[in-house]
Design a protein around this motif. Structure first.
Motif, PDB file in Angstrom:
ATOM      1  N   VAL A  76       0.839  -1.203   0.000  1.00 38.13           N
ATOM      2  CA  VAL A  76       0.000   0.000   0.000  1.00 38.13           C
ATOM      3  C   VAL A  76       0.871   1.249   0.000  1.00 38.13           C
ATOM      4  O   VAL A  76       0.516   2.278  -0.587  1.00 38.13           O
ATOM      5  N   TRP A 145      -5.551   4.179  -4.233  1.00 35.50           N
ATOM      6  CA  TRP A 145      -5.162   4.388  -2.827  1.00 35.50           C
ATOM      7  C   TRP A 145      -6.307   4.958  -2.002  1.00 35.50           C
ATOM      8  O   TRP A 145      -6.376   4.737  -0.788  1.00 35.50           O
ATOM      9  N   ARG A 148      -8.345   3.194   0.833  1.00 36.70           N
ATOM     10  CA  ARG A 148      -7.834   2.959   2.181  1.00 36.70           C
ATOM     11  C   ARG A 148      -8.395   3.955   3.176  1.00 36.70           C
ATOM     12  O   ARG A 148      -8.162   3.837   4.378  1.00 36.70           O
ATOM     13  N   TRP A 329      -5.841  -5.535  -0.978  1.00 37.89           N
ATOM     14  CA  TRP A 329      -4.696  -4.678  -1.256  1.00 37.89           C
ATOM     15  C   TRP A 329      -3.793  -5.284  -2.334  1.00 37.89           C
ATOM     16  O   TRP A 329      -3.194  -4.564  -3.119  1.00 37.89           O
TER      17      TRP A 329
END
Length: 379
Positions: A76, A145, A148, A329
């Motif tokens: 990540v 991203w 998240r 992920w």
């Protein structure tokens, strides 16, 4: 090496993607040593240096990423770093085009003698194609991203997206625009579900076709640093490069003329008067297509190996992205890899990407993570 000595790496068995990459690198090495190393573009990058920066450095990054301990945090973090870097690149590009040189960092970007494409957004790479390729991948990494975060974090990232899109536009590079569009379609196609997927993708395709039909002349010859006439000329040069590459391939189909030899090996072919193409126009240039460059310099064997490497990476990413047992992920990174390959492939069609370490290094780094994740799941 330090991480390995400290026992912090995660060695993985070699897979077919690794063996293909090693075979391709071996072919490049053979194509380098079989001819004098002093060959290449006069006044340009020497053969060994181009091999080092264009391929060996990216391969090292691939291996480091592949052998790393690929945890959720580390994978990540790749997307996070790319997203933040993308915002920096986009802001820098906007400042460049608007002439706010005091705010541009690092300062070499403001030097018109550094790199090429001065007048476009080109970032610290001082090259609009490399800048656009990296920024497009950063844009897609930022979009992935955002998952998240909660609503507020996602809103912040979505608000930042237009800034990155502006940076991509200001590169004034058609291949970058096409690559960003293709990468976006790949990401949306693999992440959207239900009725949204055909609606969004269909709208993007329709908008692209409408733009191509109504604005084709403008796309072929628009104003940038050397004027609209030079912009149109850059399109015409591609035909000359393709023609010369085909003639060179016919003469040496299997092993090519040797790595980095195209700039000199093409010269006798420029005297061909059996075509209406302006072949002399490409005399001062290195190749403008990665795939054809590999074909002419390493032959059909080298090109097949390179395409096989890309295919192996694509298959690994595709399988990981669609694996219902893979962690979200890991699937997200696989989607990013596929999108990055889309962006990269468009640039490789229109540009030779091995004269700097930036373009190949980014793709090889993401590929190393992808193959490492795939190998971890198999073991």
């Amino acid at each position: 090496f330090i991480q390995w000595r400290l026992g912090r790496t995660d060695p993985k068995q070699l897979g077919w993607a690794d063996w293909l990459l090693l075979a391709f690198v071996g072919m490049l090495g053979f194509a380098t040593v079989r001819l004098p190393w002093q060959g290449g573009f006069p006044g340009g990058t020497e053969t060994v240096m181009r091999l080092l920066i264009g391929y060996l450095t990216p391969v090292c990054l691939y291996w480091i990423a592949r052998q790393a301990s690929l945890t959720q945090r580390s994978v990540v973090l790749v997307q996070a770093v790319l997203a933040v870097m993308g915002l920096y690149l986009a802001v820098t590009g906007i400042l460049e085009v608007s002439g706010q040189w005091r705010a541009v960092f690092p300062k070499h970007i403001a030097d018109p003698e550094a790199g090429i494409h001065f007048g476009r957004a080109r970032g610290p790479m001082v090259h609009a194609v490399s800048y656009g390729l990296v920024l497009a991948v950063c844009l897609l990494a930022g979009w992935l991203w955002r998952a998240r975060f909660g609503r507020v974090g996602q809103l912040v990232i979505i608000v930042a997206m237009p800034v990155l899109l502006a940076g991509i536009y200001l590169s004034y590079t058609r291949s970058v625009w096409m690559g960003a569009a293709l990468g976006t379609m790949i990401v949306l196609g693999l992440t959207l579900h239900g009725q949204w997927r055909p609606l969004v993708l269909g709208s993007m395709i329709a908008a692209g076709l409408l733009l191509a039909v109504t604005r084709m002349d403008k796309l072929l010859s628009f104003e940038r640093e050397y004027g609209a006439q030079y912009t149109r000329k850059s399109v015409d040069l591609r035909g000359s490069f393709a023609y010369i590459s085909w003639q060179m391939f016919l003469d040496r189909p299997f092993l090519g003329f040797g790595f980095n030899q195209f700039p000199e090996a093409k010269l006798p072919y420029l005297a061909d008067r059996s075509t209406d193409l302006d072949l002399e126009a490409i005399r001062p240039y290195s190749h403008h297509c990665t795939f054809l460059s590999i074909l002419t310099e390493t032959g059909l064997i080298g090109l097949i190996l390179f395409l096989a490497v890309l295919a192996a990476w694509g298959v690994s990413a595709w399988q990981l992205a669609l694996d219902p047992h893979a962690a979200p992920w890991a699937q997200s990174h696989a989607v990013l890899m596929l999108a990055a390959m889309g962006v990269y492939s468009i640039q490789a069609i229109f540009h030779e990407l091995s004269y700097t370490p930036i373009d190949n290094s980014l793709l090889f780094l993401l590929a190393g993570v992808t193959v490492g994740l795939a190998q971890s799941r198999r073991s």
